[in-house]
Design a protein around this motif. Structure first.
Motif, mmCIF file in Angstrom:
data_model
loop_
_atom_site.group_PDB
_atom_site.id
_atom_site.type_symbol
_atom_site.label_atom_id
_atom_site.label_comp_id
_atom_site.label_asym_id
_atom_site.label_seq_id
_atom_site.Cartn_x
_atom_site.Cartn_y
_atom_site.Cartn_z
ATOM 1 N N VAL A 1 -25.799 -14.524 -9.804
ATOM 2 C CA VAL A 1 -26.267 -15.248 -10.992
ATOM 3 C C VAL A 1 -25.664 -14.635 -12.255
ATOM 4 O O VAL A 1 -25.228 -15.346 -13.168
ATOM 5 C CB VAL A 1 -27.805 -15.233 -11.057
ATOM 6 N N HIS A 2 -25.600 -13.306 -12.291
ATOM 7 C CA HIS A 2 -24.998 -12.664 -13.452
ATOM 8 C C HIS A 2 -23.496 -12.929 -13.513
ATOM 9 O O HIS A 2 -22.920 -13.030 -14.605
ATOM 10 C CB HIS A 2 -25.277 -11.154 -13.427
ATOM 11 N N GLU A 3 -22.874 -13.056 -12.341
ATOM 12 C CA GLU A 3 -21.453 -13.398 -12.315
ATOM 13 C C GLU A 3 -21.235 -14.819 -12.828
ATOM 14 O O GLU A 3 -20.274 -15.096 -13.542
ATOM 15 C CB GLU A 3 -20.916 -13.276 -10.881
ATOM 16 N N LEU A 4 -22.142 -15.719 -12.492
ATOM 17 C CA LEU A 4 -22.017 -17.109 -12.924
ATOM 18 C C LEU A 4 -22.309 -17.277 -14.410
ATOM 19 O O LEU A 4 -22.080 -18.349 -14.955
ATOM 20 C CB LEU A 4 -22.957 -18.003 -12.110
ATOM 21 N N ARG A 5 -22.837 -16.249 -15.037
ATOM 22 C CA ARG A 5 -23.100 -16.352 -16.473
ATOM 23 C C ARG A 5 -21.802 -16.317 -17.279
ATOM 24 O O ARG A 5 -21.792 -16.642 -18.460
ATOM 25 C CB ARG A 5 -24.019 -15.206 -16.903
ATOM 26 N N ARG A 6 -20.699 -15.926 -16.659
ATOM 27 C CA ARG A 6 -19.426 -15.953 -17.364
ATOM 28 C C ARG A 6 -19.079 -17.397 -17.698
ATOM 29 O O ARG A 6 -19.152 -18.280 -16.832
ATOM 30 C CB ARG A 6 -18.324 -15.335 -16.499
ATOM 31 N N PRO A 7 -18.687 -17.700 -18.924
ATOM 32 C CA PRO A 7 -18.431 -19.087 -19.333
ATOM 33 C C PRO A 7 -17.444 -19.818 -18.429
ATOM 34 O O PRO A 7 -17.660 -20.981 -18.081
ATOM 35 C CB PRO A 7 -17.884 -18.927 -20.754
ATOM 36 N N SER A 8 -16.375 -19.143 -18.029
ATOM 37 C CA SER A 8 -15.369 -19.808 -17.198
ATOM 38 C C SER A 8 -15.937 -20.231 -15.854
ATOM 39 O O SER A 8 -15.657 -21.322 -15.344
ATOM 40 C CB SER A 8 -14.168 -18.878 -16.989
ATOM 41 N N THR A 9 -16.771 -19.370 -15.261
ATOM 42 C CA THR A 9 -17.365 -19.682 -13.961
ATOM 43 C C THR A 9 -18.384 -20.799 -14.078
ATOM 44 O O THR A 9 -18.431 -21.710 -13.242
ATOM 45 C CB THR A 9 -18.037 -18.428 -13.364
ATOM 46 N N VAL A 10 -19.202 -20.755 -15.120
ATOM 47 C CA VAL A 10 -20.214 -21.795 -15.320
ATOM 48 C C VAL A 10 -19.558 -23.149 -15.547
ATOM 49 O O VAL A 10 -19.935 -24.165 -14.941
ATOM 50 C CB VAL A 10 -21.122 -21.441 -16.511
ATOM 51 N N ILE A 11 -18.538 -23.190 -16.413
ATOM 52 C CA ILE A 11 -17.857 -24.448 -16.714
ATOM 53 C C ILE A 11 -17.205 -25.027 -15.466
ATOM 54 O O ILE A 11 -17.301 -26.228 -15.186
ATOM 55 C CB ILE A 11 -16.814 -24.238 -17.830
#
Length: 265
Positions: free
Chosen positions: A215-225
């Motif tokens: 979840v913390h890794e997915l908080r990166r904008p590139s990953t979320v987008i």
């Protein structure tokens, strides 16, 4: 000194059926039975009469739409796994996804296919925890997007009021709560070490820790987008595919209706 040589009996022509082979034949038999039941329910005579009127170009567009939707869904799980340092080929993921879809017809709801997907992915990346995280996050984000489409599509396009079952809200809130907790609460490693003698407790704690990191890794904008964009595009391809199939049968249904029909279903 006498030496005794013991030889195991050698089977003569008898083929030993393994448990996996037996399970495969049972699945194939049940699948054939379900196909026969389906043919009986749709009344074959009416289906045969319908075949000459099917518009092939719309069928091909529908198949293309569903295929692209599958690729987008698979790409999301692969992207999440890569963000955790777990590499897996896209072609391998597509094969696992299609096998999981097959399991969905035999086990209750889509969880049957998800369980198989977790096991198959976990074996290939040597990390069942990462596989759980990838599948759960893909499902959770897909659910959020589906709820958004329902919230927009029902008021805007539905010709009648549509009542969404309360269980949908319960499942959505439960998943959202777990994701929020996973993003906020980190289980200390000391708890995992103390649970050495309790295998299932240790597994739950390990997966919770993996989910926290993911979840913390997915908080990166590139990953979320990338995750949201791929899943939203997948939903749109499903809409196109369903609309094309309706047009192939000359059904007068607007494409905008599928925006909320598919997520509700």
């Amino acid at each position: 000194m006498r030496t005794t040589l013991s030889l195991a009996p050698v089977p003569t022509g008898a083929h030993q059926v393994t448990r996996q082979q037996l399970f495969l034949w049972i699945r194939a038999g049940v699948g054939l039975l379900l196909c026969l039941v389906l043919v009986w329910l749709v009344q074959p005579s009416e289906f045969v009469d319908l075949l000459p009127h099917i518009r092939v170009e719309w069928v091909l567009l529908s198949v293309l739409g569903y295929s692209l939707a599958i690729v987008m869904n698979v790409a999301v799980v692969r992207h999440i796994l890569q963000s955790m340092g777990r590499a897996i080929q896209l072609a391998t993921m597509i094969g696992i996804h299609l096998q999981a879809v097959f399991f969905n017809y035999f086990l209750p709801t889509n969880f049957g296919g998800d369980i198989y997907k977790v096991l198959a992915i976990g074996r290939r990346i040597d990390s069942s925890s990462s596989a759980v995280v990838g599948v759960v996050l893909q499902r959770s984000v897909s659910l959020v997007i589906a709820l958004g489409l329902i919230a927009v599509g029902v008021p805007a396009f539905s010709p009648a009021s549509v009542e969404v079952a309360g269980s949908t809200a319960v499942v959505s809130l439960t998943l959202a709560t777990l994701l929020i907790l996973a993003a906020v609460v980190r289980i200390p490693k000391s708890f995992t070490r103390r649970a050495r003698g309790h295998r299932w407790v240790k597994r739950v704690l390990e997966r919770w820790g993996a989910l926290f990191l993911a979840v913390h890794e997915l908080r990166r904008p590139s990953t979320v987008i990338a995750t949201v964009s791929l899943l939203f595009t997948s939903q749109m391809f499903n809409v196109v595919a369903a609309f094309a199939m309706a047009r192939s049968l000359s059904l007068d249904v607007g494409w905008q209706n599928f925006i909320y029909i598919l997520p509700v279903s």
